[in-house]
Design an enzyme around this catalytic site. Structure first.
Site, PDB file in Angstrom:
ATOM      1  CG  PHE A 171      -2.370  -0.159   0.926  1.00  0.00           C
ATOM      2  CD1 PHE A 171      -2.806  -1.148   0.061  1.00  0.00           C
ATOM      3  CD2 PHE A 171      -3.314   0.691   1.495  1.00  0.00           C
ATOM      4  CE1 PHE A 171      -4.156  -1.289  -0.232  1.00  0.00           C
ATOM      5  CE2 PHE A 171      -4.663   0.563   1.201  1.00  0.00           C
ATOM      6  CZ  PHE A 171      -5.081  -0.425   0.338  1.00  0.00           C
ATOM      7  CD  GLN A 220      -6.109  10.028   3.251  1.00  0.00           C
ATOM      8  OE1 GLN A 220      -6.791   9.100   3.666  1.00  0.00           O
ATOM      9  NE2 GLN A 220      -4.795  10.028   3.328  1.00  0.00           N
ATOM     10  CG  HIS A 237      -8.837   7.726  -1.829  1.00  0.00           C
ATOM     11  ND1 HIS A 237      -8.528   7.235  -3.070  1.00  0.00           N
ATOM     12  CD2 HIS A 237      -8.538   6.739  -0.938  1.00  0.00           C
ATOM     13  CE1 HIS A 237      -8.063   5.999  -2.937  1.00  0.00           C
ATOM     14  NE2 HIS A 237      -8.057   5.675  -1.661  1.00  0.00           N
ATOM     15  CG  LEU A 254     -12.486   4.316  -1.916  1.00  0.00           C
ATOM     16  CD1 LEU A 254     -11.526   5.487  -2.010  1.00  0.00           C
ATOM     17  CD2 LEU A 254     -12.491   3.760  -0.503  1.00  0.00           C
ATOM     18  CD  GLU A 287      -3.096   3.766  -0.958  1.00  0.00           C
ATOM     19  OE1 GLU A 287      -3.790   4.720  -0.552  1.00  0.00           O
ATOM     20  OE2 GLU A 287      -2.028   3.437  -0.439  1.00  0.00           O
ATOM     21  NE  ARG A 307      -5.154   6.325   0.731  1.00  0.00           N
ATOM     22  CZ  ARG A 307      -6.053   5.681   1.454  1.00  0.00           C
ATOM     23  NH1 ARG A 307      -6.758   6.324   2.367  1.00  0.00           N
ATOM     24  NH2 ARG A 307      -6.251   4.394   1.278  1.00  0.00           N
ATOM     25  CG  HIS A 327     -10.960   8.572   1.623  1.00  0.00           C
ATOM     26  ND1 HIS A 327     -12.033   7.744   1.380  1.00  0.00           N
ATOM     27  CD2 HIS A 327      -9.978   7.770   2.126  1.00  0.00           C
ATOM     28  CE1 HIS A 327     -11.708   6.501   1.739  1.00  0.00           C
ATOM     29  NE2 HIS A 327     -10.488   6.497   2.206  1.00  0.00           N
ATOM     30  NE  ARG A 330      -7.199   7.165   6.805  1.00  0.00           N
ATOM     31  CZ  ARG A 330      -7.404   6.225   5.890  1.00  0.00           C
ATOM     32  NH1 ARG A 330      -6.690   5.110   5.911  1.00  0.00           N
ATOM     33  NH2 ARG A 330      -8.305   6.394   4.939  1.00  0.00           N
TER      34      ARG A 330
END
Lengths: 296, 618
Positions: free
Chosen positions: B113, B233, B235, B245, B248, B281, B346, B381
């Site tokens: 990730f 955040q 995304h 969404l 990721e 991100r 997000h 994050r």
């Protein structure tokens, strides 16, 4: 709705990154010009489209929405209200309902939350079939679009139904992992076994299957497709062990369990997560037969 | 009046985990939630849950990645707790039967990730949150924990000492959505807020419609500071038309981002020469918008995310849910075409200030999950860190509220110890529209501190909160005409998306404050058209809208005050991280109906090491 960025950032934003390159000036200016031209062209098109829309009936959708409220005098008798909702590409039934509520009648009541087919709260009876409002494109439906609460459940208000019975049935199958044999670290599970239960774990508790099931409609005690699928999820999970499997089969073989299913496939047909509910029920019937044979 | 030892508000991942932990500690616990638990937004989480489970990995590495990802605005004690506890939590979930994806050897699969130096994101297809939510709800059923579902908590019952750090929380007031009755819940030991994110402050968001920031708004008005609210955040991969969404995990599995010219811009334009699409991100979101702003976007709006080269088998095995989402909500078949994506709101890194045990500065009041800020994410994050956050801190809050001994917290809360006064130049007066001291019952801001002389018994505090809330609901329902919440909410959402987005500048932030002020004025005239006492969503949304206003203002004030570039917070005028001035948390306290700005230093000292801020490159 679009994410907008202040105009000024266009010149500045490259400084934010290490993306500066020598080719920036001429090529980029040409691009910017191209972009501005395209934007202007699109604006012109959009204006023209909107002007056309305003004068054309074709670009609205007619909704016929079920209304009922025990607390409000005018709504104590169930009725249908009509809403003309302006259509845009990609509009779903849920979008249309929200528009009708926010623009025309804020007392129009329905459950909804995630808008992406995972919270399971907006299962409705749309043009004669159980569907999720958020996942159903208006353009796939016949006009006028008839929107009603899920059949076979008590209506609380407008499109909201009482889900208590559904939850009770889900709870009746001991819907939780049980094993006495846990290792210190992670338990292993084969890829094949995880694959076998995968579809059954996708249930979002929307209630569409129960609402579509004739047997559940006639037999209040029938566990119903959702709960049986939940039981399937655990019965077929190799991590639970054989003792638990037998215990689960006992629950499923009871009078109002798997044998009530008459294989009409209506649950499978309406499931918004494509869970093969009827197949799961049949497989459990076969397990039940095998289970009984063992004792002979 | 209902009575329990511990009351958990909200039934997503953090709330369920907290309730289970409190019950294991021996408490009589109940959950009060405006949605039935399985409807909670944790169900929409896709990618996975980070935990250092494997040989070659360690919690220390996870902690380092998280601190770097936070752009050195996370507090070390919270981050270390997160990374130490998450392996045990993931094993716990597995033992509860969660259907994680598996490797050939039967162990749980892990994948790479963004911003992680090891593939430590454990997952269940692209529906990890759904599996996690249902698995924990199943445990709730097993334990027979009581749930008041479709009960909307609208107010905390907090004592009224002048200094918030001396206040105590005795319970909550909730509205029974089905019957229209208000009732009080007395919590003998503690109240845990687990109400989730505030995504509805923006109009292009991955968040559910229910995510209106109720917990942070209630806690804020009761005297708990909100921390680091400017860090929102965005995304990088949401579907342009709906904000749905796209995990990721697509990039984790090897998905590639292209601009209009077919350039793999993350590399070819030098945004992240090492990690490319798997940079964190904030980096990817800015890169995408820069492409669009410089004329290389598609339709001048979005970029392409392509996963076709991964092959159908792998896509179906690991990302099947994405195929359905792209088809249903964007009309694109990702096995045949690239998906259009753009950044969308997000996650809120900031929230209710808590220590690493989940407790706020008001004793008996806890918060966990996205509504809280123990400060594990700092200014950005990392993907896969939200699910361990809600289990780790949900569990800790539950245990602590029920009397479990977690030791003394290292992170200080409230205006105690080391803090400094803040100042920000605003174009309009923030806070309540009416003069301080005036009782504004209709919007839920009146009747808190110093409303009565002398201290009351816990029951009396709860009863008083109920009385105040009854009056508020009655006032809203009695008004026959005025403005509707939908219009007010939409105005604020639009302004926030326009002015407080990925790229921010002073003029825009000030405009947002003016718009919020206008909305507050309109809200003074809000009314509820639906007079029914059955399932009155008009009333619920009207109350939610007030919460949206308070949070929008807190986010914007923080963003205006922080004139530097850190993590997700980019300022046009100040494109540098300024550690000399800004290695500190932005704090906002609600005092006399106004937000008060102050700062607290970041805790970079961990158990055995101190984290040195470095340049963050990927």
């Amino acid at each position: 709705m679009s994410t907008q960025v202040p105009e000024q950032t266009e010149e500045e934003s490259s400084a934010d990154t290490e993306s500066q390159s020598q080719s920036q000036s001429a090529a980029q200016q040409a691009r910017m010009q191209k972009k501005r031209d395209r934007a202007a062209e699109r604006d012109r098109q959009k204006e023209a489209e909107e002007a056309e829309k305003a004068s054309s009936e074709d670009d609205t959708y007619l909704l016929k929405v079920f209304r009922y409220d025990p607390e409000v005098e005018g709504k104590q008798e169930p009725r249908f209200d009509e809403f003309h909702v302006p259509y845009h590409q990609g509009m779903t039934v849920l979008d249309a309902l929200m528009y009708a509520r926010d623009e025309y009648d804020s007392s129009l009541t329905f459950r909804h939350s995630c808008r992406q087919a995972v919270c399971g709260s907006d299962a409705l009876f749309i043009d004669g079939r159980q569907r999720l409002g958020c996942k159903t494109q208006l353009s796939d439906l016949e006009e006028p679009v008839r929107i009603e609460p899920l059949p076979h459940q008590e209506v609380v208000k407008d499109l909201v139904v009482d889900m208590e019975h559904f939850y009770d049935q889900m709870h009746a199958v001991e819907p939780y992992f049980q094993t006495n044999d846990l290792p210190e670290g992670e338990q292993l599970q084969s890829r094949e076994n995880r694959e076998k239960i995968k579809m059954s774990t996708r249930c979002i508790w929307c209630g569409a299957c129960m609402s579509s099931c004739n047997i559940a409609a006639g037999d209040n005690k029938y566990l119903g497709p959702a709960a049986i699928n939940k039981a399937y999820r655990f019965t077929m999970d190799e991590r639970e062990g054989e003792d638990m499997q037998e215990h689960r089969m006992e629950i499923l073989e009871q009078e109002h369990g798997v044998w009530r299913c008459q294989t009409q496939f209506s649950c499978t047909e309406v499931c918004p997560k494509d869970i093969p509910l009827t197949e799961h029920i049949q497989e459990l019937k076969r397990e039940a037969v095998k289970n009984n044979l063992k004792f002979w | 009046m209902h009575e329990h030892d511990v009351i958990v508000v909200g039934a997503g991942g953090a709330g369920l985990r907290a309730a289970i932990a409190a019950q294991e500690e021996g408490a009589d616990v109940a959950i009060v939630s405006k949605l039935h638990p399985v409807r909670s937004h944790t169900g929409a989480a896709e990618g996975g849950i980070n935990a250092a489970l494997r040989e070659g990995d360690s919690w220390e590495q996870h902690a380092y990645d998280t601190m770097k990802g936070s752009d050195y605005l996370g507090d070390a004690p919270a981050i270390e707790t997160l990374c130490q506890d998450s392996p045990e939590e993931v094993i716990q979930l597995e033992h509860w039967g969660l259907a994680f994806s598996r490797d050939e050897d039967g162990r749980m699969s892990q994948r790479p990730f963004g911003g992680m130096s090891f593939p430590r994101t454990t997952y269940a297809g692209a529906e990890t949150g759904h599996q996690l939510l249902h698995t924990m709800y199943e445990q709730l059923v097993k334990r027979g924990i009581q749930v008041y579902d479709e009960w909307y908590v609208t107010r905390l019952a907090v004592s009224d000492e002048e200094d918030p750090t001396e206040r105590h929380c005795h319970g909550v007031v909730a509205y029974d959505i089905k019957s229209g009755g208000l009732d009080a819940f007395h919590a003998r030991d503690g109240v845990i807020l687990a109400t989730g994110g505030p995504g509805q402050v923006f109009d292009h968001t991955t968040n559910a419609v229910a995510n209106t920031g109720d917990g942070p708004a209630m806690a804020y008005r009761a005297g708990v500071p909100l921390e680091d609210m400017e860090f929102i955040q965005f995304h990088p991969t949401t579907l342009p038309s709906t904000g749905v969404l796209i995990t990721e995990g697509v990039r984790g599995e090897g998905g590639i981002l292209y601009n209009e010219d077919g350039e793999r811009f993350m590399f070819e334009r030098g945004y992240a020469n090492n990690d490319g699409e798997l940079a964190s991100r904030d980096v990817v979101s800015r890169a995408e918008l820069t492409e669009v702003n410089e004329g290389r976007g598609i339709e001048d709006e979005y970029v392409h995310l392509d996963m076709r080269h991964l092959g159908e088998e792998r896509i179906i095995d690991r990302l099947e849910n994405i195929v359905h989402l792209a088809e249903d909500f964007e009309g694109v078949d990702p096995l045949e075409q690239p998906m259009p994506v753009k950044p969308g709101q997000h996650y809120a890194m900031g929230g209710i200030e808590t220590d690493e045990n989940g407790e706020t500065c008001i004793s008996g009041l806890y918060a966990a999950g996205e509504c809280a800020c123990a400060s594990v994410h700092g200014s950005n994050r990392l993907g896969g860190n939200a699910l361990p956050e809600l289990t780790v801190f949900g569990k800790r809050a539950g245990r602590h509220a029920a009397g479990g001994d977690l030791g003394t917290a290292e992170i200080e809360t409230g205006k105690r110890g080391d803090w400094e006064v803040g100042e920000v130049d605003t174009p309009v007066e923030p806070g309540d529209v009416s003069a301080p001291g005036e009782d504004v019952v209709a919007d839920g801001s009146g009747g808190t501190a110093a409303a009565s002389g002398g201290s009351l018994s816990p029951d009396e505090y709860v009863q008083r909160a109920l009385d105040v809330e009854r009056e508020r609901v009655q006032t809203l329902l009695e008004k026959e005409e005025g403005r509707q919440h939908a219009e007010i909410r939409a105005d604020v959402q639009k302004s926030m998306t326009r002015n407080v987005n990925v790229f921010r500048e002073e003029a825009g932030l000030k405009q947002a404050l003016r718009d919020i002020r206008d909305a507050r004025e309109k809200y003074q005239d809000v009314y509820v058209a639906d007079k029914s006492s059955t399932f009155n969503t008009d009333l619920i949304q009207t109350i939610e809208t007030r919460n949206v206003l308070d949070l929008a203002e807190a986010i914007t004030l923080g963003a205006l005050a922080r004139d530097e570039f850190r993590g997700a917070h980019w300022r046009k005028e100040n494109q540098e991280r300024r550690d000399d001035v800004w290695l500190k948390h932005t704090m906002l306290s609600w005092e006399d109906g106004r937000p008060d700005l102050w700062y607290r230093p970041v805790v970079l000292e961990g158990e055995n090491k101190t984290y040195e801020p470095k340049v963050r490159s990927y």
